[in-house]
Motif scaffolding. Structure first.
Motif, short mmCIF file in Angstrom:
data_model
loop_
_atom_site.label_atom_id
_atom_site.label_comp_id
_atom_site.label_asym_id
_atom_site.label_seq_id
_atom_site.Cartn_x
_atom_site.Cartn_y
_atom_site.Cartn_z
N LYS A 1 -46.10 12.92 -21.35
CA LYS A 1 -45.14 11.90 -20.91
C LYS A 1 -44.78 12.11 -19.45
O LYS A 1 -44.82 13.22 -18.93
N VAL A 2 -44.39 10.99 -18.82
CA VAL A 2 -43.90 11.07 -17.44
C VAL A 2 -42.40 10.84 -17.49
O VAL A 2 -41.94 9.77 -17.89
N PHE A 3 -41.65 11.83 -17.13
CA PHE A 3 -40.19 11.72 -17.22
C PHE A 3 -39.59 11.07 -15.98
O PHE A 3 -40.13 11.21 -14.88
N VAL A 4 -38.49 10.40 -16.21
CA VAL A 4 -37.75 9.82 -15.08
C VAL A 4 -36.44 10.57 -14.98
O VAL A 4 -35.60 10.44 -15.86
N ASP A 5 -36.31 11.36 -13.95
CA ASP A 5 -35.07 12.11 -13.86
C ASP A 5 -34.42 11.99 -12.49
O ASP A 5 -33.27 12.36 -12.32
N MET B 1 -32.35 4.21 -10.63
CA MET B 1 -31.65 3.06 -10.01
C MET B 1 -32.56 1.84 -9.99
O MET B 1 -32.10 0.72 -10.23
N THR B 2 -33.84 2.07 -9.69
CA THR B 2 -34.79 0.95 -9.65
C THR B 2 -34.90 0.30 -11.02
O THR B 2 -34.83 -0.93 -11.13
N ILE B 3 -35.04 1.12 -12.04
CA ILE B 3 -35.15 0.59 -13.41
C ILE B 3 -33.87 -0.16 -13.76
O ILE B 3 -33.92 -1.27 -14.30
N LEU B 4 -32.75 0.43 -13.40
CA LEU B 4 -31.45 -0.17 -13.72
C LEU B 4 -31.30 -1.53 -13.03
O LEU B 4 -30.84 -2.50 -13.65
N ALA B 5 -31.71 -1.57 -11.75
CA ALA B 5 -31.62 -2.83 -11.01
C ALA B 5 -32.48 -3.91 -11.66
O ALA B 5 -32.05 -5.07 -11.81
N MET B 6 -33.68 -3.50 -12.08
CA MET B 6 -34.59 -4.46 -12.73
C MET B 6 -33.98 -4.99 -14.03
O MET B 6 -33.97 -6.20 -14.28
N VAL B 7 -33.48 -4.06 -14.83
CA VAL B 7 -32.88 -4.44 -16.12
C VAL B 7 -31.67 -5.34 -15.91
O VAL B 7 -31.51 -6.37 -16.58
#
Lengths: 198, 186
Positions: A98-102, A108-114
């Motif tokens: 797995k590739v972790f996001v930490d 922040m990028t994922i959050l902005a997209m969501v």
């Protein structure tokens, strides 16, 4: 080298399965025959010839040159008769696991997209709600208008009837009042039956 | 215990964004402006997702996996089909950043805390312009968060509802702390 004719063969088909003299299978079968004692004389011949060759070319040539043996992976040949499902097939050179996001930035990028996605969804929902509300209002207004029209029409006919009655009443005021009353349904035409007890 | 993958993070944020607004980004903001300041992170442990300080998460690595029961705030659970279910333990975080709110009258508090949906008759106040099927946090009239749910109707439609019809579908309520005591933390 011409095929030796001195070998004793029990059955014609056993020796050369393909039936073609110089085919691969025939040569294979010949080599396999070498192992059993039938064609001993020939193997001796070969050995002696090989030795002679070795002496002719020089020293160190007695050891046969090794051919490189390739593994299946090196050749990159697809495995036969195997079905690998699409999901299972891993691309070459890709890291396993797995590739972790930490780190904060990627989160922040994922959050902005969501967030943008959700915002759009809510906005479209609200727009749809507003439109539906407008349609509902319009339909309600239309229904009210129709109701009003029907009511006014009914009132009109009622008024018309009343006027007609008045006019008719004015014409034959004392002529046949009984008939008028009968028309309006206020007085029965026949004389009411009465019962008297003694 | 491990950090979340990209997909898991996306799923978690999508779920949280149902209930919260833009202030959700404050969840992962650093606590102060120093370069190596402490911050909150998400950690997955036995399919539960925890919202925990990084320093605490680092300390927790010294505890073996099977011995570690819980750390930080449990937000919810990842199902095997990779969906995320929010637990009532996430309520303090949701209440802080809630976008739409519903205030329940005192006569509706107990029915809600016993696991019932919020009825129209029990609603004291609504957030304006709330669409249908939108996550809302349920408060009592003293602004104490009681749980969260999903609206059954939009605010405009809900005005026309009859008093006994459902206004908010319950998702979680504080009564679960008692009702699901056995399964909530392990």
């Amino acid at each position: 080298m011409a095929p030796s004719r001195t070998t004793t063969v029990k059955s014609k088909h056993a020796a050369n399965k393909s039936g073609i003299k110089n085919s691969k299978t025939s040569s294979k079968s010949r080599s396999s025959q070498d192992s059993d004692g039938v064609s001993k004389s020939k193997s001796k011949k070969q050995q002696s010839k090989g030795a002679a060759l070795g002496s002719a070319t020089g020293k160190g040539q007695g050891v046969k040159k090794k051919r490189r043996v390739y593994t299946e992976k090196e050749l990159g040949i697809p495995a036969l008769n195997m079905i690998t499902p699409v999901g299972v097939q891993q691309p070459k050179g890709k890291k396993k696991g797995k590739v972790f996001v930490d780190d904060r930035e990627s989160m922040m990028t994922i959050l902005a997209m969501v967030n943008a996605d959700k915002e759009g969804q809510i906005e479209s929902k609200m727009m749809k709600g507003r439109q539906m509300e407008e349609i509902r209002e319009a339909r309600k207004a239309e229904a009210e208008k129709r109701q009003e029209m029907r009511k006014s029409k009914l009132d009109e006919t009622k008024d018309g009837l009343r006027k007609k009655r008045k006019r008719a009443g004015a014409k034959g005021e004392d002529g046949d009042a009984g008939a008028q009353e009968a028309l309006a349904g206020t007085k029965p035409l026949k004389k009411r039956k009465s019962v008297s007890f003694a | 215990m491990r950090p979340l993958t990209e997909e898991e993070t996306r799923i978690l944020f999508a779920k949280l964004a149902n209930y919260t607004g833009n202030s959700l980004k404050n969840l992962i903001a650093p606590l102060d402006n120093t370069p190596d300041s402490d911050r909150f992170v998400f950690r997955l442990h036995q399919s539960r997702c925890y919202y925990v300080r990084l320093s605490l998460a680092n300390l927790a690595t010294s505890i073996s996996r099977d011995k570690l029961l819980s750390l930080g705030t449990c937000l919810g659970k990842f199902t095997k089909t990779l969906k995320f279910r929010l637990h009532i333990t996430a309520l303090p975080i949701l209440a802080q950043h809630a976008r739409y709110k519903v205030w329940v009258k005192s006569n509706g508090e107990m029915p809600f805390l016993y696991g019932g949906h919020v009825l129209k008759a029990h609603v004291g106040r609504w957030s304006d312009d709330c669409p249908e099927h939108q996550g809302v946090v349920v408060y009592n009239l003293h602004d104490t968060p009681l749980g969260f749910g999903v609206t059954a109707r939009s605010t405009a439609e809900a005005r026309r509802l009859d008093p006994t019809s459902i206004a908010v579908f319950r998702q979680a309520d504080c009564g679960e702390f008692l009702r699901d005591e056995d399964t909530l933390f392990s």
